[in-house]
Design an enzyme around this catalytic site. Sequence first.
Site, short mmCIF file in Angstrom:
data_model
loop_
_atom_site.label_atom_id
_atom_site.label_comp_id
_atom_site.label_asym_id
_atom_site.label_seq_id
_atom_site.Cartn_x
_atom_site.Cartn_y
_atom_site.Cartn_z
N GLU A 193 0.83 -1.20 0.00
CA GLU A 193 0.00 0.00 0.00
C GLU A 193 0.86 1.26 0.00
O GLU A 193 1.96 1.27 0.56
CB GLU A 193 -0.91 0.00 1.23
CG GLU A 193 -1.90 -1.16 1.21
CD GLU A 193 -2.82 -1.21 2.43
OE1 GLU A 193 -3.93 -1.72 2.26
OE2 GLU A 193 -2.43 -0.77 3.53
N CYS B 199 6.72 -6.56 7.77
CA CYS B 199 7.83 -5.96 8.50
C CYS B 199 8.29 -6.92 9.59
O CYS B 199 7.48 -7.64 10.17
CB CYS B 199 7.38 -4.64 9.15
SG CYS B 199 8.73 -3.74 9.94
N CYS C 88 7.05 -3.93 16.18
CA CYS C 88 6.57 -2.88 17.09
C CYS C 88 5.15 -3.22 17.55
O CYS C 88 4.30 -3.57 16.73
CB CYS C 88 6.60 -1.51 16.41
SG CYS C 88 8.25 -1.00 15.92
N CYS D 37 1.87 -1.43 16.03
CA CYS D 37 1.79 -1.25 14.58
C CYS D 37 1.14 -2.45 13.91
O CYS D 37 1.54 -3.60 14.13
CB CYS D 37 3.19 -1.03 14.01
SG CYS D 37 3.20 -0.80 12.23
N CYS E 54 -0.94 6.26 10.10
CA CYS E 54 0.32 5.63 10.52
C CYS E 54 0.06 4.35 11.28
O CYS E 54 -0.77 4.30 12.18
CB CYS E 54 1.11 6.57 11.42
SG CYS E 54 1.46 8.12 10.68
N1 SAH Z 1 9.66 1.23 10.02
C1 SAH Z 1 9.84 2.66 9.86
C2 SAH Z 1 8.91 3.21 8.81
C3 SAH Z 1 7.44 3.14 9.17
S1 SAH Z 1 6.91 4.74 9.45
C4 SAH Z 1 9.71 3.34 11.19
O1 SAH Z 1 9.45 2.65 12.18
O2 SAH Z 1 9.91 4.53 11.29
C5 SAH Z 1 5.38 4.51 10.18
C6 SAH Z 1 5.27 5.38 11.39
O3 SAH Z 1 3.99 5.13 11.99
C7 SAH Z 1 6.31 5.03 12.43
O4 SAH Z 1 6.73 6.19 13.08
C8 SAH Z 1 5.52 4.15 13.34
O5 SAH Z 1 6.12 4.05 14.61
C9 SAH Z 1 4.19 4.85 13.35
N2 SAH Z 1 3.11 4.04 13.86
C10 SAH Z 1 3.00 2.71 13.91
N3 SAH Z 1 1.87 2.33 14.51
C11 SAH Z 1 1.25 3.45 14.85
C12 SAH Z 1 0.02 3.73 15.51
N4 SAH Z 1 -0.76 2.75 15.95
N5 SAH Z 1 -0.31 5.02 15.69
C13 SAH Z 1 0.47 6.03 15.25
N6 SAH Z 1 1.63 5.81 14.62
C14 SAH Z 1 2.02 4.55 14.43
#
Ligand code: SAH
Length: 349
Positions: free
Chosen positions: A92, A112, A116, A119, A335
Amino acid sequence: MEKPDLKNYTLAQLTETLATMGLPAYRAKQVFAWIYRPGMPNFARMTDLSLPIRGELEERYQISWLAPVRRELSEDGTCKYAFRLADGNVIESVLIPEEDRNTLCLSSQVGCAMGCRFCLTATMGFVRNLTPAEMVNQVCTVAEELHAKGQAVNNLVFMGMGEPLANFDQLATAIAILTNNYGLAFSSRRITVSTCGLIPRIIELGEKTRVNLAVSLHAADDDKRNQLMPVNRTYPIADLLNALREFPLPPRRRIMIEYIMINGLNDADTDAELLARKLHGISCKINLLPCNETSAMGYGPSPMARIERFQQILRNHGYTALLRTSRGADISAACGQLAAQTPSGCPSE
Ligand code: SAH
């Protein structure tokens, strides 16, 4: 056997490969420019090359294209694209129109491996790395749609599915293609790579490119960050922040620190104070963003008053702290919400 895809090559690599056909460097430049010109790329339209050369190119190579299998439009104008890759996997990308520019959020992997806890992409597990062509094609397709409306993609952020720095070599190739003046000609200033904190690759990114760096920090102490982001056990906060202190920033640029505000977990005044102390000496701006709810994981967004108080504390310490509004939540494009359905669940156009 599949013909090699010219979209996987930087101009230097294309020059090398076309030299094996006896074509000089200026021909490679012409081909490269044709590949990235608006419109569907194909060999037939490369009219400044002779018919025999076009025929031979066609015989040996292909130029890939990614057609979206689905587009979803949010109330706020955000548009989520789903692309089916040649092997059936789905990725996506998210187009985020703002007043003065269009930002496109790109995926770098299918799934991924970073795990995390907050996520949704993490719940897919790691499937595979994207090729340079698959990263670049997300841009080509959306740029083509915007071009038809007299618009353009202005900004690229590698903040979609995947950990871009875990796919470093192919990412670096994609960036070289995207920034080449004969091709899509994005300025490095308009490209941001976001990472959960893979220190060796952060250093390498600084050495090999001039793109912007964003770091998903999300907690200022190791206990909390270990709990939220398993990567912190390998690359703890102090080491990560030291790497950021040494990151070779071009003049007038700052590192973006991303911090999601999770209700009751990392949003107390003491968390803000600790964050302010730890970021000392790093040229950065902080993006605060309410955690998007991702179903079963039990994390929710901090109340707005809490976020504003947190922001104020950081400002009192002299930091630029911005509150990022979440876009596209109604279509699961926000995000951490990107998790493509299995190909069979994904309707064709
Ligand atoms: N793997 C990289 C690129 C992904 S960016 C990274 O971790 O930076 C996607 C962003 O969305 C990251 O900052 C991630 O931490 C954030 N993210 C993930 N889950 C989220 C959520 N539930 N709410 C808000 N941001 C989130």
